[in-house]
Design a protein around this motif. Structure first.
Motif: not given
Length: 352
Positions: A112, A133, A334-335, A337-339, A341-342
């Motif tokens: 990320t 994160f 945060p949400a 970047t996490r989404r 990246a996943q």
């Protein structure tokens, strides 16, 4: 050389470089000066580290500083014209996310890191939050401050071409102006209490976010403002800059240099999106071109504020747009970047 001598050399070098950058009006001069000197020490194999508690207190002071920018008049402007602010903000965030995804897919940056490195929020806040994160805070700092310097330089040159030279603000900085003891006590309570609570709750980024939220509340509800003398903020910037810089290795530094061409290309593309957004604002709202340009520049909000305050532009609109973007990135970063990246099946580059 003993550890104490290493620290003495680091402090002296950081002070000299920071003073030179301040004289040149470079944005985030103290933080950059301390981080560059720390990188120079770290890549030589010297092992030093900033205590995590001091790093957390630095984050808390940064949070209070961010809260200080949440002025009611700027928030009012956002509320009154929320469709314009939301549309322009989401467009720039979508562009930065897409460019971060592209850098990740090309294995320019791991995980990320590219997403946080391209996030168009307040640079120091993005660096501090990224570590919580899963991003490589060293490379995020490299990307963020490269963008801040490039965008600020371009914005200053454009403003100079339009309105002439900016007023000289090289007067001596009042490092410790007269300060009310109550305001200093409030600052201490927010920073120390926020860090302790974040540690107890194991809250990612809490050392910065909790003081930010608390300071914004006390300012809005009771009109209490924490004291943030420049000398105290310089110590906070030093703690953050050293903490990031001392983690560099020779391998990380070489990787950053190899990635520089792609990072500069991404910055240029993001600035192009900002320019297109500013043009749309001029055509749809009648805003003057320079105000629209500064409002949509993906650089540091503090740097844009200085340029806007010393130019014949709509300063309130510029600050409101920069503030709206920072708040959206702070909440949704945060949400998002996490989404992303996943959703990417791409692994990062080989370990450095």
């Amino acid at each position: 050389m003993t550890s104490s001598r290493h620290w003495l050399a680091l402090c002296m070098g950081s002070a000299l470089l920071s003073a030179a950058l301040l004289a040149l009006h470079v944005p985030a001069a103290v933080l950059l000066g301390c981080m560059v000197c720390a990188i120079a020490v770290a890549v030589r194999g010297t092992t030093l580290a900033v205590p995590r508690t001091l790093f957390g207190w630095g984050q808390g002071l940064l949070g209070c500083l961010m809260a200080h920018s949440l002025q009611p008049q700027h928030l009012g402007t956002v509320v009154q014209s929320w469709p314009v602010f939301l549309g322009a903000t989401l467009l720039l965030i979508a562009a930065s996310t897409g460019l971060g995804w592209w850098l990740t897919r090309r294995q320019v940056m791991p995980g990320t890191t590219a997403l946080w490195g391209m996030a168009p929020g307040a640079a120091t806040a993005m660096v501090v939050m990224s570590e919580s994160f899963g991003a490589d805070v060293r490379l995020v700092a490299f990307m963020q401050y490269t963008r801040v310097v490039v965008v600020t330089l371009v914005a200053a040159l454009v403003t100079r071409a339009v309105v002439g030279p900016l007023p000289d603000s090289a007067s001596a900085i009042p490092w410790w102006p007269p300060t009310a003891p109550q305001a200093l006590a409030l600052t201490a309570a927010l920073v120390l209490g926020g860090h302790a609570l974040a540690q107890r709750l194991n809250l990612a980024g809490g050392s910065m976010v909790l003081p930010l939220v608390a300071a914004a509340l006390v300012q809005g509800l009771w009109d209490w403002t924490p004291a943030l003398p420049p000398a105290l903020m310089a110590l906070a910037y030093a703690a953050i800059g050293w903490s990031v810089g001392l983690r560099f290795t020779r391998g990380i530094a070489l990787h950053a240099l190899r990635a520089l061409p792609q990072v500069l290309l991404s910055i240029a593309l993001l600035m192009g999106v900002g320019l297109a957004t500013g043009t749309a604002l001029v055509l749809t709202t009648g805003l003057d071109a320079l105000s629209a340009f500064l409002a949509t520049c993906p650089g540091g909000a503090d740097s844009m504020a200085v340029i806007a305050a010393t130019s014949a532009v709509d300063t309130g609109f510029v600050m409101a747009m920069q503030l709206a973007r920072f708040l959206v990135v702070l909440v949704a970063g945060p949400a998002v970047t996490r989404r992303v990246a996943q959703g990417s099946a791409q692994a990062g580059p080989p370990p450095l």
